[in-house]
Write a protein that holds these residues in place. Structure first.
Motif, PDB file in Angstrom:
ATOM      1  N   LEU A 124      12.209   6.780   3.397  1.00  0.00           N
ATOM      2  CA  LEU A 124      10.735   6.365   3.030  1.00  0.00           C
ATOM      3  C   LEU A 124      11.129   6.481   1.326  1.00  0.00           C
ATOM      4  N   GLU A 125      12.250   7.140   0.700  1.00  0.00           N
ATOM      5  CA  GLU A 125      13.028   6.491  -0.896  1.00  0.00           C
ATOM      6  C   GLU A 125      13.505   4.764  -0.259  1.00  0.00           C
ATOM      7  N   HIS A 126      14.047   4.641   0.796  1.00  0.00           N
ATOM      8  CA  HIS A 126      15.004   3.861   1.413  1.00  0.00           C
ATOM      9  C   HIS A 126      13.800   2.188   0.943  1.00  0.00           C
ATOM     10  N   VAL A 127      12.397   2.552   1.423  1.00  0.00           N
ATOM     11  CA  VAL A 127      11.626   1.779   2.398  1.00  0.00           C
ATOM     12  C   VAL A 127      11.149   1.365   0.744  1.00  0.00           C
ATOM     13  N   VAL A 128      10.536   2.414  -0.452  1.00  0.00           N
ATOM     14  CA  VAL A 128      10.510   2.034  -1.867  1.00  0.00           C
ATOM     15  C   VAL A 128      11.661   1.402  -1.841  1.00  0.00           C
ATOM     16  N   GLU A 129      12.349   1.548  -1.767  1.00  0.00           N
ATOM     17  CA  GLU A 129      13.632   0.640  -2.941  1.00  0.00           C
ATOM     18  C   GLU A 129      13.442  -0.902  -2.509  1.00  0.00           C
ATOM     19  N   ASP A 130      13.591  -1.248  -0.744  1.00  0.00           N
ATOM     20  CA  ASP A 130      13.983  -2.177  -0.385  1.00  0.00           C
ATOM     21  C   ASP A 130      12.301  -2.936  -1.080  1.00  0.00           C
TER      22      ASP A 130
ATOM     23  N   THR B  32      -2.449 -12.441  -4.654  1.00  0.00           N
ATOM     24  CA  THR B  32      -3.260 -10.761  -5.424  1.00  0.00           C
ATOM     25  C   THR B  32      -3.582 -10.236  -4.690  1.00  0.00           C
ATOM     26  N   ALA B  33      -4.408 -11.201  -3.596  1.00  0.00           N
ATOM     27  CA  ALA B  33      -4.548  -9.940  -2.692  1.00  0.00           C
ATOM     28  C   ALA B  33      -3.049  -9.407  -1.334  1.00  0.00           C
ATOM     29  N   LYS B  34      -2.391 -10.007  -1.565  1.00  0.00           N
ATOM     30  CA  LYS B  34      -1.564  -9.356  -0.725  1.00  0.00           C
ATOM     31  C   LYS B  34      -0.367  -8.842  -1.708  1.00  0.00           C
ATOM     32  N   SER B  35      -0.516  -8.967  -3.328  1.00  0.00           N
ATOM     33  CA  SER B  35       0.252  -8.265  -3.670  1.00  0.00           C
ATOM     34  C   SER B  35      -0.742  -6.407  -4.379  1.00  0.00           C
ATOM     35  N   ARG B  36      -1.805  -6.859  -4.096  1.00  0.00           N
ATOM     36  CA  ARG B  36      -2.644  -6.134  -4.104  1.00  0.00           C
ATOM     37  C   ARG B  36      -2.436  -4.844  -2.952  1.00  0.00           C
ATOM     38  N   SER B  37      -2.303  -5.729  -1.624  1.00  0.00           N
ATOM     39  CA  SER B  37      -2.469  -4.555  -0.711  1.00  0.00           C
ATOM     40  C   SER B  37      -1.078  -3.966  -0.278  1.00  0.00           C
ATOM     41  N   ILE B  38       0.380  -4.716  -0.837  1.00  0.00           N
ATOM     42  CA  ILE B  38       1.713  -3.976  -0.984  1.00  0.00           C
ATOM     43  C   ILE B  38       1.667  -2.939  -1.603  1.00  0.00           C
ATOM     44  N   ASP B  39       0.965  -2.940  -3.202  1.00  0.00           N
ATOM     45  CA  ASP B  39       0.528  -2.197  -4.087  1.00  0.00           C
ATOM     46  C   ASP B  39      -0.091  -0.537  -3.019  1.00  0.00           C
ATOM     47  N   TYR B  40      -0.643  -1.434  -2.789  1.00  0.00           N
ATOM     48  CA  TYR B  40      -1.779  -0.180  -2.262  1.00  0.00           C
ATOM     49  C   TYR B  40      -1.154   0.887  -1.501  1.00  0.00           C
TER      50      TYR B  40
ATOM     51  N   LEU C 268       5.975   0.738   7.811  1.00  0.00           N
ATOM     52  CA  LEU C 268       4.737   0.849   8.672  1.00  0.00           C
ATOM     53  C   LEU C 268       4.656   1.886   9.463  1.00  0.00           C
ATOM     54  N   GLN C 269       6.102   2.189  10.507  1.00  0.00           N
ATOM     55  CA  GLN C 269       6.198   3.442  11.602  1.00  0.00           C
ATOM     56  C   GLN C 269       7.047   4.284  11.221  1.00  0.00           C
ATOM     57  N   LYS C 270       7.223   4.484   9.541  1.00  0.00           N
ATOM     58  CA  LYS C 270       7.904   5.630   8.966  1.00  0.00           C
ATOM     59  C   LYS C 270       6.924   5.937   8.605  1.00  0.00           C
ATOM     60  N   MET C 271       6.023   5.193   8.282  1.00  0.00           N
ATOM     61  CA  MET C 271       4.799   6.130   7.043  1.00  0.00           C
ATOM     62  C   MET C 271       4.477   6.808   8.434  1.00  0.00           C
ATOM     63  N   LYS C 272       3.970   6.534   9.470  1.00  0.00           N
ATOM     64  CA  LYS C 272       2.832   6.987  10.173  1.00  0.00           C
ATOM     65  C   LYS C 272       3.590   8.085  10.955  1.00  0.00           C
ATOM     66  N   SER C 273       5.233   7.530  10.788  1.00  0.00           N
ATOM     67  CA  SER C 273       5.976   9.366  10.884  1.00  0.00           C
ATOM     68  C   SER C 273       5.970  10.392  10.026  1.00  0.00           C
TER      69      SER C 273
ATOM     70  N   THR D 261      10.863  -2.887  -3.773  1.00  0.00           N
ATOM     71  CA  THR D 261      11.471  -3.216  -5.215  1.00  0.00           C
ATOM     72  C   THR D 261      11.353  -4.418  -4.815  1.00  0.00           C
ATOM     73  N   ARG D 262      13.230  -4.614  -3.815  1.00  0.00           N
ATOM     74  CA  ARG D 262      13.730  -6.201  -4.632  1.00  0.00           C
ATOM     75  C   ARG D 262      12.958  -7.340  -3.497  1.00  0.00           C
ATOM     76  N   ASP D 263      12.575  -6.685  -2.634  1.00  0.00           N
ATOM     77  CA  ASP D 263      12.051  -8.147  -2.010  1.00  0.00           C
ATOM     78  C   ASP D 263       9.793  -7.969  -1.500  1.00  0.00           C
ATOM     79  N   SER D 264       9.557  -7.463  -2.323  1.00  0.00           N
ATOM     80  CA  SER D 264       8.243  -7.323  -2.446  1.00  0.00           C
ATOM     81  C   SER D 264       7.477  -6.944  -1.167  1.00  0.00           C
ATOM     82  N   GLU D 265       7.990  -6.549  -0.156  1.00  0.00           N
ATOM     83  CA  GLU D 265       7.072  -6.842   1.213  1.00  0.00           C
ATOM     84  C   GLU D 265       7.670  -6.042   1.970  1.00  0.00           C
ATOM     85  N   LEU D 266       5.962  -5.209   2.845  1.00  0.00           N
ATOM     86  CA  LEU D 266       6.628  -4.450   3.495  1.00  0.00           C
ATOM     87  C   LEU D 266       6.990  -4.621   5.062  1.00  0.00           C
ATOM     88  N   THR D 267       7.753  -4.523   5.863  1.00  0.00           N
ATOM     89  CA  THR D 267       8.554  -4.521   7.157  1.00  0.00           C
ATOM     90  C   THR D 267       7.956  -3.738   8.178  1.00  0.00           C
TER      91      THR D 267
END
Length: 586
Positions: A186-192, A140-148, A204-209, A194-200
């Motif tokens: 970032l649109e590709h990140v959101v799609e990925d 649950t904590a991991k899922s909330r972190s990803i959602d955030y 995170l680097q693309k978010m910083k950019s 949705t499928r994998d439920s993980e943030l690579t």
């Protein structure tokens, strides 16, 4: 908005990491709320371009949260009342008309199924509960972190598209190119996600950019007021797109529900062909000597759907403690009479008796009565079908009977119904389950279908009177004849054709015809909503004597709710040669 300041926009109730922006006012550039789903991708990369800027007004948050539950379809609603009952939307029209109501005959009650908690205790032994709870907490904590994080990405995408809107059309400046590139990433990140439920790490680097690019854009476009207006314009555009998509979905759902599966056409044609190949003496159904025996349990069904009738009959007889006492009277039209008769000739129901009647044989129907239902202002067959309105002629159809149970063809009987024959009707004509509790999915009000602004209606009926359902009703035909209720029904039928006092099919006619003539029975006798609501409690369904697929999502259609189909399917033999030949399977 200078100095690299940025606002964080977080959404509630996010589904699949897409969103729909609500209308809002953001004097300090931080958006208050986001609700609904599905709009980020519907806003083009140049979403801000070409949008008209809304008036600079502050809109209260409450204006954009529709009321839950069932709202009134009042004829004379007060100006400050908001009627958002989408069950009766049709053809993309917002106003409610005859072919957009008809709750009991067929309706759309679009509530989504709530998420239900999983009972861990039923899956794990006591010794493992602490471990399971710990693992659950970690997940649950991991899922909330990803959602955030995903909400942060969506925040960035919204702001980036808003900044793009400030650029002149066709602008190819370095900053605009950079923003477009960041948006795609970032649109590709959101799609990925949705499928994998993980943030690579790459995500995170693309978010910083993107954040770096947003800081540049904030310095280039420091006008906070302009940014606020642009975001409001984007939100209004997204809201309108979602509204149009919902109307289109409603239209397509109703279109799908109004069609008959080709397998059902095939079944009727094959049965009809077989019927006319028989000699007249071979077409008779057995046990016809019981048709007028008032000591037996008589059931009536009005339908042109062979397979639906088969399920009603099969489920009723298989649930009965004394099936030999059951007599079914199936009333259809002349077109479907051969198929209906042939089906029950090929599939005898044990010691139970089946009678199939054609409404065209009721010569008195056209000679004695003015069939005013054909004058209703709609082409929707659900509200002009003679079979829907034949229920008001039960004493005429069965002149030798004293009592009958009327079942709709979209019900499944799960328990013995013999107890209904011994219910104390308290001198009334009709026995039914009430639908006037707001906490239940079957909730209805008189003023949803009846015009209480008309003096004739206001003087005779109480708008707060409890409503009840068609679909499983016990009718005392003797009392019906004594009260001459068929004539009363025709009175309101004529008035309805002259002035707008009733709408929405045969249900409101039942309410006014049997007003103060209905006795309520426990809700467990008849549970509604399986054809329009995916949140009917499983416990209620399992305890019900009769379950009703009222609504457009019939169990024999592809649009039916999959979780409810099993109750209907188990009463159908899909190994039947005719069903197999017509490719009817589930």
């Amino acid at each position: 908005m200078g100095g690299g300041s940025s606002s964080k926009i977080y959404g509630a109730g996010l589904s699949c990491y897409s969103f729909t922006a609500n209308l809002f006012s953001v004097p300090d550039c931080s958006l208050q709320k986001w609700r609904d789903v599905e709009a980020l991708n519907s806003i083009g990369q140049e979403a801000g371009e070409g949008l008209k800027e809304p008036k600079s007004i502050v809109l209260e948050d409450k204006k954009f949260h529709p009321r839950e539950g069932n709202n009134s379809l009042d004829f004379g609603s007060k100006p400050n009342e908001v009627n958002n009952d989408t069950r009766f939307e049709n053809d993309g029209k917002e106003e409610h008309s005859f072919n957009a109501t008809g709750r009991q005959d067929n309706n759309v009650h679009g509530q989504s199924r709530g998420v239900r908690d999983v009972e861990i205790e039923t899956k794990h032994p006591l010794s493992n509960r602490s471990t399971v709870k710990h693992d659950n907490s970690v997940r649950t904590a991991k899922s909330r972190s990803i959602d955030y994080k995903v909400k942060e990405i969506i925040d960035q995408l919204i702001r980036a598209k808003a900044y793009l809107g400030f650029a002149p059309p066709g602008s190819n400046s370095h900053l605009m190119k950079e923003l477009r590139l960041r948006i795609k990433d970032l649109e590709h990140v959101v799609e990925d996600v949705t499928r994998d439920s993980e943030l690579t790490k790459s995500a995170l680097q693309k978010m910083k950019s993107m954040e770096s690019s947003l800081v540049k854009a904030g310095n280039a476009f420091p006008d906070c007021s302009a940014m606020s207006s642009k975001l409001r314009a984007m939100a209004e555009n997204a809201e309108e797109q979602v509204r149009m998509q919902k109307k289109q979905a409603t239209y397509l759902l109703n279109l799908a529900a109004s069609t008959t599966p080709k397998g059902f056409h095939c079944l009727s044609m094959r049965l009809t062909s077989e019927y006319f190949a028989l000699q007249p003496s071979e077409r008779l159904l057995p046990e016809q000597n019981k048709l007028h025996d008032t000591t037996l349990y008589h059931y009536a069904v009005f339908s042109d759907n062979v397979l639906a009738c088969a399920v009603v009959v099969n489920s009723t007889i298989s649930s009965a403690m004394e099936p030999e006492k059951i007599v079914f009277h199936l009333v259809t039209n002349s077109l479907n009479l051969p198929a209906m008769s042939m089906w029950f000739s090929l599939n005898p129901q044990g010691k139970a008796t089946i009678e199939v009647l054609s409404m065209e044989d009721f010569k008195w129907l056209s000679t004695e009565y003015d069939l005013g239902w054909t004058m209703q202002n709609t082409s929707d067959p659900r509200f002009t079908s003679e079979l829907n309105y034949l229920r008001f002629y039960l004493p005429n159809i069965f002149p030798s009977l004293d009592k009958v149970i009327l079942l709709d063809h979209d019900v499944v009987v799960q328990k013995d119904l013999s107890g209904l024959w011994h219910v104390d009707m308290k001198g009334k004509v009709n026995v039914a389950v009430e639908t006037c509790k707001e906490s239940e999915v079957s909730f209805l009000r008189m003023d949803m279908f009846i015009n209480f602004s008309d003096p004739l209606i206001a003087d005779k009926f109480d708008s707060k009177a409890c409503t009840w359902a068609f679909g499983m009703n016990v009718f005392d035909l003797r009392r019906w004849r004594e009260e001459n209720l068929t004539a009363l029904y025709h009175k309101y039928l004529r008035l309805s054709n002259e002035r707008p006092i009733l709408k929405g099919g045969s249900l409101p006619f039942g309410w006014v015809t049997f007003y103060n003539q209905t006795t309520a029975v426990e809700r467990q006798w008849h549970v509604l909503g399986l054809g329009h609501d995916s949140t009917v409690p499983q416990d209620d369904i399992e305890k019900a004597a009769v379950i009703h697929y009222d609504g457009v999502r019939k169990p024999w259609l592809d649009v039916g709710f999959g979780e409810y189909k099993e109750f209907w399917i188990k009463h159908t033999d899909f190994n039947n040669q005719y069903l197999q030949q017509c490719n009817i399977h589930w």
